[in-house]
Write a protein that holds these residues in place. Sequence first.
Motif, mmCIF file in Angstrom:
data_model
loop_
_atom_site.group_PDB
_atom_site.id
_atom_site.type_symbol
_atom_site.label_atom_id
_atom_site.label_comp_id
_atom_site.label_asym_id
_atom_site.label_seq_id
_atom_site.Cartn_x
_atom_site.Cartn_y
_atom_site.Cartn_z
ATOM 1 N N UNK A 117 -3.940 3.125 -14.003
ATOM 2 C CA UNK A 117 -2.836 2.322 -13.496
ATOM 3 C C UNK A 117 -3.301 1.456 -12.333
ATOM 4 N N UNK A 118 -4.095 2.044 -11.430
ATOM 5 C CA UNK A 118 -4.635 1.278 -10.310
ATOM 6 C C UNK A 118 -5.564 0.173 -10.805
ATOM 7 N N UNK A 119 -6.415 0.498 -11.770
ATOM 8 C CA UNK A 119 -7.336 -0.499 -12.315
ATOM 9 C C UNK A 119 -6.566 -1.671 -12.909
ATOM 10 N N UNK A 120 -5.542 -1.367 -13.688
ATOM 11 C CA UNK A 120 -4.749 -2.430 -14.310
ATOM 12 C C UNK A 120 -4.114 -3.331 -13.256
ATOM 13 N N UNK A 121 -3.692 -2.734 -12.131
ATOM 14 C CA UNK A 121 -3.059 -3.506 -11.058
ATOM 15 C C UNK A 121 -4.063 -4.364 -10.302
ATOM 16 N N UNK A 122 -5.335 -3.995 -10.341
ATOM 17 C CA UNK A 122 -6.375 -4.733 -9.618
ATOM 18 C C UNK A 122 -6.907 -5.937 -10.379
ATOM 19 N N UNK A 123 -6.693 -6.001 -11.671
ATOM 20 C CA UNK A 123 -7.318 -7.020 -12.505
ATOM 21 C C UNK A 123 -6.726 -8.395 -12.237
ATOM 22 N N UNK A 124 -7.597 -9.377 -12.069
ATOM 23 C CA UNK A 124 -7.137 -10.749 -11.908
ATOM 24 C C UNK A 124 -6.566 -11.271 -13.211
ATOM 25 N N UNK A 125 -5.394 -11.924 -13.169
ATOM 26 C CA UNK A 125 -4.784 -12.398 -14.424
ATOM 27 C C UNK A 125 -5.660 -13.389 -15.184
ATOM 28 N N UNK A 126 -6.490 -14.107 -14.464
ATOM 29 C CA UNK A 126 -7.359 -15.082 -15.125
ATOM 30 C C UNK A 126 -8.475 -14.414 -15.938
ATOM 31 N N UNK A 127 -8.666 -13.122 -15.730
ATOM 32 C CA UNK A 127 -9.705 -12.413 -16.484
ATOM 33 C C UNK A 127 -9.250 -12.073 -17.904
ATOM 34 N N UNK A 128 -7.946 -12.104 -18.141
ATOM 35 C CA UNK A 128 -7.403 -11.856 -19.479
ATOM 36 C C UNK A 128 -7.787 -10.474 -20.012
ATOM 37 N N UNK A 129 -7.695 -9.476 -19.138
ATOM 38 C CA UNK A 129 -8.035 -8.102 -19.508
ATOM 39 C C UNK A 129 -6.770 -7.256 -19.556
ATOM 40 N N UNK A 130 -6.624 -6.500 -20.630
ATOM 41 C CA UNK A 130 -5.475 -5.609 -20.777
ATOM 42 C C UNK A 130 -5.954 -4.156 -20.746
ATOM 43 N N UNK A 131 -5.130 -3.294 -20.160
ATOM 44 C CA UNK A 131 -5.350 -1.850 -20.177
ATOM 45 C C UNK A 131 -4.160 -1.199 -20.853
ATOM 46 N N UNK A 132 -4.433 -0.343 -21.826
ATOM 47 C CA UNK A 132 -3.378 0.409 -22.513
ATOM 48 C C UNK A 132 -3.717 1.896 -22.403
#
Length: 280
Positions: A161-176
């Motif tokens: 959850x923390x990792x998903x919150x840290x990701x820059x939106x421009x990186x286009x990375x999803x965590x499920x």
Amino acid sequence: MTGKVWFITGASSGFGRLMTELALRNGDLAVATLRKPEVLADLDDLSSQHGSDKLLRPQEIRDGFSEAIKKFGRVDFVFSNVGYSQIGEVEGVPEDVARAIFETNFWGAVNVSKEAVRVFRDVNKPAGGTLLQLSSAAGIKAYPAIGYYSATKYALEGISTALAAELGPEWNIKVIIVEPGNFATSGISNAVIVPPHPAYTRLTNPAAMMREWAKGDIANAERDAGKAVQAMYEIAQIPDSPLRFPLGKDAIQQVRDQTAGFLADTDLVASWSDGLDVKA
């Protein structure tokens, strides 16, 4: 190159094996990793992995991703599935055994996740990718006799959850975060079973009851693991995928029960926070 590239850990059995086979059937490319690569010679004859054999060390993870990039140029999906179960009371599991499951289920998954993000962001052109993090319904609600296993999944949910919150939106990375319930996989056969603590052996004890249940319902789960993997595969493809994906009617019910319990406890104690402000 046609198809998407999947990087799959724990591919020798269970969900990992099924995801590897599904990706290949669908025309995708699969990089299947595990501690004993010789068992990948024939996907129809994969061997089960047990205990420490499931531990992917950081260098092995980096090497695996490097090979994937060298061969295919990118990685589109990472199915972080490596792990094993453990049965034993909190008071009864030796510390070294408890720490070992954290090394695999938590730290192994963390190391896969960090490398996945690096590849999605810094290697893939264009940037992007999806990390499917295999948690468990035991990461939603902890039960007796599987406390340390549940703790690894609670920790994994927190860090994901923390990792998903840290990701820059421009990186286009999803965590499920996938939270499957009780499915018919080889998970129970891979479990490390610690002898019961003498204080918990009465059949009416909750931990003893859980041990008995594990012998039956878990080993003979009726839910189809293949259908579960199909759902995981499909949800990874949608653009608006959720952060959490409870899977199975039992997992859905656990979410509802836990949510109701949290709200009830919060309502019960909410007044205790009245008057705590500095200026009150």
